[in-house]
Design a protein around this motif. Sequence first.
Motif, PDB file in Angstrom:
ATOM      1  N   VAL A 120       6.514  13.188   8.857  1.00 27.27           N
ATOM      2  CA  VAL A 120       5.560  12.092   9.044  1.00 27.27           C
ATOM      3  C   VAL A 120       5.041  11.481   7.746  1.00 27.27           C
ATOM      4  N   GLY A 121       5.166  12.200   6.595  1.00 26.87           N
ATOM      5  CA  GLY A 121       4.670  11.615   5.356  1.00 26.87           C
ATOM      6  C   GLY A 121       4.664  12.596   4.203  1.00 26.87           C
ATOM      7  N   THR A 122       4.050  12.166   3.097  1.00 30.37           N
ATOM      8  CA  THR A 122       3.902  12.997   1.907  1.00 30.37           C
ATOM      9  C   THR A 122       2.461  12.875   1.423  1.00 30.37           C
ATOM     10  N   GLU A 123       2.185  13.440   0.257  1.00 27.41           N
ATOM     11  CA  GLU A 123       0.833  13.321  -0.305  1.00 27.41           C
ATOM     12  C   GLU A 123       0.489  11.867  -0.633  1.00 27.41           C
ATOM     13  N   ASN A 124       1.512  11.010  -0.679  1.00 34.53           N
ATOM     14  CA  ASN A 124       1.281   9.593  -0.987  1.00 34.53           C
ATOM     15  C   ASN A 124       0.998   8.756   0.247  1.00 34.53           C
ATOM     16  N   GLY A 125       1.038   9.377   1.430  1.00 37.15           N
ATOM     17  CA  GLY A 125       0.724   8.622   2.643  1.00 37.15           C
ATOM     18  C   GLY A 125       1.734   8.838   3.754  1.00 37.15           C
ATOM     19  N   GLU A 126       1.433   8.231   4.893  1.00 36.84           N
ATOM     20  CA  GLU A 126       2.278   8.367   6.084  1.00 36.84           C
ATOM     21  C   GLU A 126       3.494   7.457   5.997  1.00 36.84           C
ATOM     22  N   PHE A 127       4.645   7.939   6.476  1.00 32.89           N
ATOM     23  CA  PHE A 127       5.853   7.123   6.510  1.00 32.89           C
ATOM     24  C   PHE A 127       5.733   6.065   7.599  1.00 32.89           C
ATOM     25  N   LYS A 128       6.325   4.932   7.315  1.00 34.21           N
ATOM     26  CA  LYS A 128       6.359   3.863   8.321  1.00 34.21           C
ATOM     27  C   LYS A 128       7.549   4.045   9.248  1.00 34.21           C
ATOM     28  N   GLU A 129       8.745   4.165   8.673  1.00 27.26           N
ATOM     29  CA  GLU A 129       9.968   4.262   9.460  1.00 27.26           C
ATOM     30  C   GLU A 129      11.024   5.016   8.673  1.00 27.26           C
ATOM     31  N   TYR A 130      12.074   5.436   9.387  1.00 28.89           N
ATOM     32  CA  TYR A 130      13.187   6.122   8.734  1.00 28.89           C
ATOM     33  C   TYR A 130      13.992   5.106   7.934  1.00 28.89           C
ATOM     34  N   GLY A 131      14.218   5.408   6.667  1.00 26.05           N
ATOM     35  CA  GLY A 131      14.978   4.494   5.830  1.00 26.05           C
ATOM     36  C   GLY A 131      14.914   4.896   4.374  1.00 26.05           C
ATOM     37  N   MET A 132      15.327   3.969   3.527  1.00 21.76           N
ATOM     38  CA  MET A 132      15.441   4.242   2.101  1.00 21.76           C
ATOM     39  C   MET A 132      14.102   4.631   1.477  1.00 21.76           C
ATOM     40  N   ASP A 133      13.033   3.968   1.890  1.00 29.36           N
ATOM     41  CA  ASP A 133      11.718   4.282   1.322  1.00 29.36           C
ATOM     42  C   ASP A 133      11.322   5.724   1.624  1.00 29.36           C
ATOM     43  N   MET A 134      11.706   6.215   2.791  1.00 28.28           N
ATOM     44  CA  MET A 134      11.390   7.588   3.184  1.00 28.28           C
ATOM     45  C   MET A 134      12.103   8.580   2.269  1.00 28.28           C
ATOM     46  N   PHE A 135      13.389   8.335   2.004  1.00 28.50           N
ATOM     47  CA  PHE A 135      14.146   9.195   1.089  1.00 28.50           C
ATOM     48  C   PHE A 135      13.558   9.129  -0.315  1.00 28.50           C
ATOM     49  N   ARG A 136      13.220   7.925  -0.737  1.00 25.85           N
ATOM     50  CA  ARG A 136      12.701   7.737  -2.095  1.00 25.85           C
ATOM     51  C   ARG A 136      11.381   8.491  -2.281  1.00 25.85           C
ATOM     52  N   ASP A 137      10.490   8.396  -1.292  1.00 26.83           N
ATOM     53  CA  ASP A 137       9.202   9.082  -1.378  1.00 26.83           C
ATOM     54  C   ASP A 137       9.376  10.597  -1.382  1.00 26.83           C
ATOM     55  N   LEU A 138      10.276  11.096  -0.533  1.00 29.18           N
ATOM     56  CA  LEU A 138      10.500  12.546  -0.479  1.00 29.18           C
ATOM     57  C   LEU A 138      11.088  13.067  -1.783  1.00 29.18           C
ATOM     58  N   SER A 139      11.923  12.245  -2.448  1.00 34.27           N
ATOM     59  CA  SER A 139      12.558  12.691  -3.689  1.00 34.27           C
ATOM     60  C   SER A 139      11.540  12.907  -4.804  1.00 34.27           C
ATOM     61  N   GLU A 140      10.392  12.231  -4.712  1.00 35.63           N
ATOM     62  CA  GLU A 140       9.377  12.319  -5.767  1.00 35.63           C
ATOM     63  C   GLU A 140       8.135  13.085  -5.321  1.00 35.63           C
ATOM     64  N   ALA A 141       8.115  13.558  -4.073  1.00 36.04           N
ATOM     65  CA  ALA A 141       6.904  14.177  -3.517  1.00 36.04           C
ATOM     66  C   ALA A 141       6.808  15.665  -3.860  1.00 36.04           C
ATOM     67  N   THR A 142       5.603  16.166  -3.850  1.00 38.51           N
ATOM     68  CA  THR A 142       5.363  17.607  -4.025  1.00 38.51           C
ATOM     69  C   THR A 142       4.929  18.253  -2.704  1.00 38.51           C
ATOM     70  N   ARG A 143       4.796  17.381  -1.664  1.00 37.39           N
ATOM     71  CA  ARG A 143       4.418  17.902  -0.354  1.00 37.39           C
ATOM     72  C   ARG A 143       4.971  16.995   0.735  1.00 37.39           C
ATOM     73  N   ALA A 144       5.536  17.603   1.763  1.00 42.15           N
ATOM     74  CA  ALA A 144       5.990  16.855   2.930  1.00 42.15           C
ATOM     75  C   ALA A 144       5.167  17.283   4.130  1.00 42.15           C
ATOM     76  N   ASP A 145       4.630  16.308   4.845  1.00 43.06           N
ATOM     77  CA  ASP A 145       3.855  16.584   6.052  1.00 43.06           C
ATOM     78  C   ASP A 145       4.782  16.454   7.262  1.00 43.06           C
ATOM     79  N   ILE A 146       4.801  17.486   8.100  1.00 38.81           N
ATOM     80  CA  ILE A 146       5.715  17.504   9.236  1.00 38.81           C
ATOM     81  C   ILE A 146       4.990  17.956  10.502  1.00 38.81           C
ATOM     82  N   ILE A 147       5.661  17.738  11.623  1.00 40.80           N
ATOM     83  CA  ILE A 147       5.217  18.299  12.900  1.00 40.80           C
ATOM     84  C   ILE A 147       6.353  19.181  13.393  1.00 40.80           C
TER      85      ILE A 147
END
Length: 456
Positions: free
Chosen positions: A163-190
């Motif tokens: 659902v998101g990272t420390e930088n905020g909630e994901f909008k949709e599945y796509g390139m931005d989601m991969f890009r954010d995860l590549s730089e994140a230190t935390r992934a929020d999931i259900i």
Amino acid sequence: MEIILIKALQFMLAISILVLLHEGGHFFFARLFGIRVEKFYLFFDPWFHLFEFKPKNSETTYGMGWLPLGGYCKIAGMIDESFDTDQMKQPMQPWEFRAKPAWQRLLVMVGGVLVNFLLALFIYSMLLFTWGDTYIPTKDMTHGMKFNSEAKELGFRDGDIVVGTENGEFKEYGMDMFRDLSEATRADIIRNGKAMSISLPGEINLLGMLKTEPKFMAPLTPAVTDSVIPGSAAAKAGMRKGDRIVAFNGKPIDSYNEFTDRIGRLMDVMVTAKTPADSMKVRRATIVTERAGRLDTADVVLSADLKLGFTIKHWAELYKPVTKKYGFFESFPAGVKYGCGILKGYVDDMKYVFSAEGAKSVGGFGTIANLFPATWNWYAFWEMTAFLSIILAFMNILPIPALDGGHVLFLLYEMITRRKPSENFMIKAEYLGFGILILLMVMANLNDILRWLHLM
């Protein structure tokens, strides 16, 4: 053949629009400052042109070349890709580019990039106004994601809803989601209905996430048949719509993602097959399906290209999309925000181009044309045109001689030092920059050819 033609026509139309408006940006500022424009061409015209005309009392010849690699606006008194050095040897005239103040020459040079960038923002705004923003929120993707071994080592599990990272909630599945995860230190999931977080390293290789097979993650799609192709191996095995594949060649199948991965491994084995008997051995398979709680096992012979002969619903069809509508005036700030986000993502990803794997991923005209849809879709066409406009703006502003950015770099040097680079230096720089561009173009299109030949 029809699909190739449709893609090619969309590509040519988009490029023609972008080139005309890019060169029109140079033309506008040149004429605004009283600089003579000698030629205005769509496409290049080495040796000959398709047509040209010169309006009465006009100083400019308009035409179309035969080489669809861009276009040009030949401005009097300027060292450009025409390499017209004879003109530069003549006495300077007041209507020439070189006779104008540096700030005016700077605006002439950034005119094309400015038009391309503003065009992209305008297109994105009009797309939002006309069609709105339709997407599937990642939090609503109840089947979750299917992860590869690298992702599972980090703590992800198949079925997790990311659902998101420390930088905020994901909008949709796509390139931005991969890009954010590549730089994140935390992934929020259900996971199993419970919200939780996973620690990430903060520096996952984005290119590796996208290029590995299977990918770092992909929407988990149930292995449930939507239709069965008559006469196929699936039909002969008695499969019907709604059947779920639960095992293949004696191993459990938890999703369609898993099934395609298994088929991919068989394809690798098929490549090494030396005789028809070897190929047939690979094609013979055992499949277990479930229907209304009852299991059915069947021996099948896959097609020569290892197809079982059934279709599934695309993952996007499993969820209900949401659409956000924009009024006319609301669409402009939203379009600017969206376009700037696209540009930021593209610029961030440029660092991967300078890696060995990144250089292989660079594509030429074939790759770009293939980004257009197989059927004529105006939304997809304009969205792709806007994206190409942003790329054209960014690439042209790079400080490479022969590109607009190279001229801007030398003009900024002149404005800061109050000294003009010599004409001899500018000519040599233009030749060098043109050579670099040719090499890059050859490399990109060679990559396309190698991919087409399955050598890359």
